[in-house]
Write an enzyme that holds these catalytic residues in place. Structure first.
Site, PDB file in Angstrom:
ATOM      1  N   ALA A 164       0.851  -1.198   0.000  1.00 28.72           N
ATOM      2  CA  ALA A 164       0.000   0.000   0.000  1.00 28.72           C
ATOM      3  C   ALA A 164       0.881   1.241   0.000  1.00 28.72           C
ATOM      4  O   ALA A 164       2.024   1.213   0.471  1.00 28.72           O
ATOM      5  CB  ALA A 164      -0.895  -0.003   1.233  1.00 28.72           C
ATOM      6  N   CYS A 195      -7.719   0.335   1.746  1.00 26.03           N
ATOM      7  CA  CYS A 195      -7.595   1.417   0.753  1.00 26.03           C
ATOM      8  C   CYS A 195      -8.951   1.798   0.155  1.00 26.03           C
ATOM      9  O   CYS A 195      -9.015   2.422  -0.902  1.00 26.03           O
ATOM     10  CB  CYS A 195      -6.607   1.046  -0.353  1.00 26.03           C
ATOM     11  SG  CYS A 195      -4.991   0.626   0.293  1.00 26.03           S
TER      12      CYS A 195
END
Length: 235
Positions: A164, A195
């Protein structure tokens, strides 16, 4: 006056460190570089601006970016406590993510005037460094259109995220960065919509390699080598 380009990056190994403490430290370094840039502009001086790369692991924590949706955190305060996890709203881009032991977290605090002034290129090079590391382990990782970070099996029902990413930049100075799952406890991702992307799985390097543990220091060294080459930097 043309600012001097300083390609040196000071790498700092912070070990296992509380998220908020690390965030405060990032802010301190970030502000120091910004102040120096303002001084250079105001006083027409040409003082060199420093660059840092912080390498850290965090105790269990969830962080929500400034454009994130709090509903992507699927547990309440009491459940957070039971899981020994903390939660912070923070000033990076992106939605919600998890950090924890077994994750390689990298925060480059760079003055991009020392390298190139292009945030899109900056993000793509961070992704590229991770993609090249994974390639060394025989894993074919890639980007996913419109979704920052590094993924496996993009475009298939098995697409899963392994790294990420979320950054903040002001006057070309960066902070925050990336988190690569190396030996991460993936169960903690079940408590969020990672996310903000629904129906996409998350994975970790040890899972992909079928190992209990992958050598974190080895992964980190590979990352630093690729980062140094891609940014034409000196450590």
């Amino acid at each position: 006056m043309q600012e001097v380009q300083n390609k040196k990056i000071e790498v700092q190994e912070l070990g296992l460190k509380d998220y908020k403490e690390t965030w405060d430290y990032q802010e301190q370094l970030f502000e120091e570089i910004l102040d120096l840039k303002v001084k250079n502009r105001r006083e027409d001086t040409n003082l060199e601006t420093p660059n840092y790369l912080l390498s850290v692991e965090h105790p269990h924590v969830y962080t929500l970016g400034k454009s994130g949706d709090i509903s992507n955190l699927l547990i309440n305060e009491k459940q957070l406590e039971e899981k020994g996890a903390k939660f912070y709203k923070i000033n990076r881009g992106g939605d919600i993510t998890y950090h924890g032991p077994g994750q390689m977290v990298i925060y480059p605090i760079l003055d991009l005037d020392n390298f190139f002034t292009d945030i899109h290129k900056y993000l793509r090079l961070l992704e590229e460094a991770v993609i090249l590391v994974l390639k060394e382990y025989g894993i074919n990782a890639e980007r996913s259109d419109g979704e920052t970070g590094v993924w496996l099996d993009v475009g298939t029902p098995f697409a899963r995220k392994i790294c990420a990413m979320g950054v903040r930049a002001s006057r070309w100075v960066t902070m925050h960065g990336l988190a690569l799952n190396v030996n991460a406890d993936l169960g903690y991702f079940d408590n969020i919509v990672p996310c903000g992307i629904k129906e996409k799985a998350v994975t970790s390097l040890n899972v992909e390699l079928g190992k209990n543990q992958v050598d974190m220091e080895e992964v980190k060294q590979k990352f630093l080598n690729h980062f140094k080459d891609l940014f034409d930097a000196e450590f």
